[in-house]
Design a protein around this motif. Sequence first.
Motif, mmCIF file in Angstrom:
data_model
loop_
_atom_site.group_PDB
_atom_site.id
_atom_site.type_symbol
_atom_site.label_atom_id
_atom_site.label_comp_id
_atom_site.label_asym_id
_atom_site.label_seq_id
_atom_site.Cartn_x
_atom_site.Cartn_y
_atom_site.Cartn_z
ATOM 1 N N ASP A 1 6.821 -1.314 -10.791
ATOM 2 C CA ASP A 1 7.954 -1.876 -11.524
ATOM 3 C C ASP A 1 9.270 -1.748 -10.764
ATOM 4 O OD1 ASP A 1 8.351 0.900 -13.917
ATOM 5 O OD2 ASP A 1 8.406 0.825 -11.731
ATOM 6 N N TYR A 2 9.186 -1.296 -9.531
ATOM 7 C CA TYR A 2 10.410 -1.149 -8.741
ATOM 8 C C TYR A 2 10.030 -1.338 -7.288
ATOM 9 C CZ TYR A 2 15.173 0.579 -8.094
ATOM 10 O OH TYR A 2 16.513 0.690 -7.817
ATOM 11 N N PHE A 3 10.843 -2.129 -6.601
ATOM 12 C CA PHE A 3 10.505 -2.506 -5.234
ATOM 13 C C PHE A 3 11.695 -2.270 -4.324
ATOM 14 C CE2 PHE A 3 6.604 -4.424 -6.593
ATOM 15 C CZ PHE A 3 6.875 -4.804 -7.896
ATOM 16 N N LEU A 4 11.405 -1.869 -3.117
ATOM 17 C CA LEU A 4 12.458 -1.486 -2.194
ATOM 18 C C LEU A 4 12.152 -2.043 -0.812
ATOM 19 C CD1 LEU A 4 11.313 1.250 -3.917
ATOM 20 C CD2 LEU A 4 13.521 2.073 -3.162
ATOM 21 N N TRP A 5 13.203 -2.214 -0.054
ATOM 22 C CA TRP A 5 13.074 -2.531 1.364
ATOM 23 C C TRP A 5 13.765 -1.431 2.161
ATOM 24 C CZ3 TRP A 5 10.194 -6.251 3.659
ATOM 25 C CH2 TRP A 5 9.726 -7.290 2.858
ATOM 26 N N PHE B 1 10.179 -2.206 6.162
ATOM 27 C CA PHE B 1 9.083 -1.813 5.283
ATOM 28 C C PHE B 1 9.394 -2.229 3.857
ATOM 29 C CE2 PHE B 1 6.517 0.719 8.068
ATOM 30 C CZ PHE B 1 7.394 1.274 8.984
ATOM 31 N N CYS B 2 8.411 -2.813 3.235
ATOM 32 C CA CYS B 2 8.445 -3.066 1.810
ATOM 33 C C CYS B 2 7.811 -1.845 1.138
ATOM 34 C CB CYS B 2 7.625 -4.328 1.555
ATOM 35 S SG CYS B 2 7.292 -4.717 -0.135
ATOM 36 N N ALA B 3 8.340 -1.427 -0.005
ATOM 37 C CA ALA B 3 7.764 -0.287 -0.715
ATOM 38 C C ALA B 3 7.844 -0.547 -2.209
ATOM 39 C CB ALA B 3 8.492 1.006 -0.353
ATOM 40 N N ALA B 4 6.996 0.132 -2.953
ATOM 41 C CA ALA B 4 6.952 -0.075 -4.397
ATOM 42 C C ALA B 4 6.693 1.242 -5.104
ATOM 43 C CB ALA B 4 5.869 -1.092 -4.749
ATOM 44 N N SER B 5 7.120 1.270 -6.355
ATOM 45 C CA SER B 5 6.928 2.462 -7.170
ATOM 46 C C SER B 5 6.528 2.048 -8.582
ATOM 47 C CB SER B 5 8.226 3.268 -7.203
ATOM 48 O OG SER B 5 8.108 4.383 -8.044
ATOM 49 N N ASN C 1 11.134 4.332 -14.275
ATOM 50 C CA ASN C 1 11.950 4.745 -15.407
ATOM 51 C C ASN C 1 11.529 6.096 -15.951
ATOM 52 O OD1 ASN C 1 13.615 2.469 -15.449
ATOM 53 N ND2 ASN C 1 12.077 1.296 -16.562
ATOM 54 N N PHE C 2 10.376 6.577 -15.550
ATOM 55 C CA PHE C 2 9.920 7.887 -15.960
ATOM 56 C C PHE C 2 10.076 8.898 -14.830
ATOM 57 C CE2 PHE C 2 8.437 6.315 -19.888
ATOM 58 C CZ PHE C 2 7.966 5.037 -19.653
ATOM 59 N N GLY C 3 10.872 8.532 -13.854
ATOM 60 C CA GLY C 3 11.145 9.465 -12.766
ATOM 61 C C GLY C 3 10.061 9.545 -11.735
ATOM 62 N N ASN C 4 9.189 8.545 -11.685
ATOM 63 C CA ASN C 4 8.160 8.551 -10.656
ATOM 64 C C ASN C 4 8.799 8.497 -9.290
ATOM 65 O OD1 ASN C 4 6.168 7.325 -8.746
ATOM 66 N ND2 ASN C 4 4.873 7.514 -10.538
ATOM 67 N N GLU C 5 8.345 9.353 -8.398
ATOM 68 C CA GLU C 5 8.988 9.460 -7.093
ATOM 69 C C GLU C 5 8.133 8.953 -5.956
ATOM 70 O OE1 GLU C 5 11.083 13.663 -7.483
ATOM 71 O OE2 GLU C 5 9.071 13.589 -8.313
ATOM 72 N N LYS C 6 6.900 8.608 -6.240
ATOM 73 C CA LYS C 6 5.991 8.248 -5.166
ATOM 74 C C LYS C 6 6.238 6.814 -4.738
ATOM 75 C CE LYS C 6 1.121 7.376 -4.285
ATOM 76 N NZ LYS C 6 -0.225 7.373 -4.853
ATOM 77 N N LEU C 7 6.459 6.629 -3.468
ATOM 78 C CA LEU C 7 6.618 5.305 -2.889
ATOM 79 C C LEU C 7 5.322 4.896 -2.207
ATOM 80 C CD1 LEU C 7 10.123 5.617 -1.239
ATOM 81 C CD2 LEU C 7 9.491 3.959 -3.001
ATOM 82 N N THR C 8 4.918 3.652 -2.430
ATOM 83 C CA THR C 8 3.787 3.080 -1.708
ATOM 84 C C THR C 8 4.344 2.044 -0.750
ATOM 85 O OG1 THR C 8 2.311 3.435 -3.575
ATOM 86 C CG2 THR C 8 1.597 1.865 -1.909
ATOM 87 N N PHE C 9 4.084 2.239 0.524
ATOM 88 C CA PHE C 9 4.674 1.401 1.562
ATOM 89 C C PHE C 9 3.700 0.345 2.059
ATOM 90 C CE2 PHE C 9 8.710 3.297 2.948
ATOM 91 C CZ PHE C 9 8.682 4.525 2.296
ATOM 92 N N GLY C 10 4.283 -0.732 2.576
ATOM 93 C CA GLY C 10 3.527 -1.688 3.375
ATOM 94 C C GLY C 10 3.486 -1.219 4.823
#
Lengths: 114, 115
Positions: B31-35, B89-93, B97-106
């Motif tokens: 539900d959250y995506f980062l570059w 790198f693209c990353a997702a979590s 909203n529940f404070g999940n901290e783990k990022l999954t990267f491309g």
Amino acid sequence: EPEVTQTPSHQVTQMGQEVILRCVPISNHLYFYWYRQILGQKVEFLVSFYNNEISEKSEIFDDQFSVERPDGSNFTLKIRSTKLEDSAMYFCASSEIRGVDTQYFGPGTRLTVL
Amino acid sequence: DQQVKQNSPSLSVQEGRISILNCDYTNSMFDYFLWYKKYPAEGPTFLISISSIKDKNEDGRFTVFLNKSAKHLSLHIVPSQPGDSAVYFCAASEGVNFGNEKLTFGTGTRLTIIP
């Protein structure tokens, strides 16, 4: 600008040896993380740490791995008995508040297991 | 287990033109995506993010687009500058909203800007 630092930049070790990778997070940060990147592969989450406890860990982070904040400034990752497949770049990150887009990464330690 | 995929390992773009980096994901719980941007001998640096409730987020020269139905996001850089040459790198979590901290990267895309 404050930054996360990691030492050493490159560590070479023999298979079966213990290694400790060191990180100095940004001083007012409370949340700490380790990631690794095997050459040519993606960056993988290992563990998150807050208030002297592991808050989350991945399936990679097995009993061979441990983390510690031995004093007010360092955050360490220990691999008890290294394997060839532990060869990777290890990144430490820290954040002031809990969240994924507030994580500041260090430059990494390249671990080579022979 | 490739939950986040960047199918282009490299991309070359002329300076001043638009760079478009693509990323696909398979996990519907993200539900959250980062570059992130990474220079050699440095750690990844956060660039821009987008929540799954939005379809676009813009910050200066950088815009991220999210297409939830296609499970696809893209990063647009315009105009491209030589200093943009880096690995992206693209990353997702999930559960941010529940404070999940783990990022999954491309796996990353190496962008080269040609002067």
